[in-house]
Design a protein around this motif. Structure first.
Motif, mmCIF file in Angstrom:
data_model
loop_
_atom_site.group_PDB
_atom_site.id
_atom_site.type_symbol
_atom_site.label_atom_id
_atom_site.label_comp_id
_atom_site.label_asym_id
_atom_site.label_seq_id
_atom_site.Cartn_x
_atom_site.Cartn_y
_atom_site.Cartn_z
ATOM 1 N N LYS A 3 3.104 -6.056 -1.703
ATOM 2 C CA LYS A 3 3.220 -7.465 -1.354
ATOM 3 C C LYS A 3 4.644 -7.694 -0.869
ATOM 4 N N VAL A 4 4.754 -8.317 0.288
ATOM 5 C CA VAL A 4 6.068 -8.623 0.849
ATOM 6 C C VAL A 4 6.102 -10.086 1.257
ATOM 7 N N LYS A 5 7.302 -10.633 1.345
ATOM 8 C CA LYS A 5 7.456 -12.012 1.792
ATOM 9 C C LYS A 5 7.148 -12.100 3.283
ATOM 10 N N PRO A 6 6.347 -13.064 3.674
ATOM 11 C CA PRO A 6 5.990 -13.168 5.089
ATOM 12 C C PRO A 6 6.984 -13.968 5.939
ATOM 13 N N GLN A 7 8.028 -14.532 5.319
ATOM 14 C CA GLN A 7 8.946 -15.383 6.065
ATOM 15 C C GLN A 7 9.603 -14.653 7.225
ATOM 16 N N THR A 9 8.635 -13.035 9.696
ATOM 17 C CA THR A 9 8.172 -11.748 10.232
ATOM 18 C C THR A 9 7.913 -11.833 11.731
ATOM 19 N N ILE A 33 6.831 -6.174 8.529
ATOM 20 C CA ILE A 33 6.123 -6.139 7.246
ATOM 21 C C ILE A 33 6.151 -4.731 6.657
ATOM 22 N N ARG A 36 9.594 -3.946 5.343
ATOM 23 C CA ARG A 36 9.844 -4.628 4.068
ATOM 24 C C ARG A 36 9.147 -3.919 2.918
ATOM 25 N N TRP A 67 17.820 -14.205 4.941
ATOM 26 C CA TRP A 67 16.875 -15.286 5.240
ATOM 27 C C TRP A 67 17.585 -16.439 5.929
#
Length: 99
Positions: A3-7, A9, A33, A36, A67
């Motif tokens: 699971k990775v943060k989708p911000q 991408t 993705i 990450r 970010w």
């Protein structure tokens, strides 16, 4: 399964990998993705920093986390008129002052 943060991408894929590898935005986002998931860090490329961040703001910019840096870069590109992916791909050189 990871699971990775989708911000950001899609934006990182667009600004960093799309032109470099000649990929569509979604394919470039999948690279972000995957990177990450492997614990790679997506730094803002030097060319984007040099062309979009003022010398005065650079020290402050470098202190932000990735970010926040990508958020600032995205806002700067939107101000120049590149809010749509097609516009960025077409006018990338003029946005970065190469033309």
């Amino acid at each position: 399964m990871f699971k990775v943060k989708p911000q950001f991408t899609s934006k990182i894929g667009l600004y960093k990998y799309s032109h470099q590898y000649g990929l569509y935005i979604h394919n470039a986002a999948s690279i972000v993705i995957a990177r990450r998931a492997l614990d790679f860090n997506e730094k803002v490329p030097k060319i984007l920093k040099d062309k979009l961040i003022d010398k005065k703001e650079l020290d402050k910019f470098n202190k932000y986390n990735n970010w926040k840096q990508w958020s600032i870069i995205n806002k700067k590109i939107k101000k120049k008129g590149g809010e749509k992916p097609g516009l960025w791909q077409t006018y990338r050189k003029s946005f970065l002052n190469f033309v």
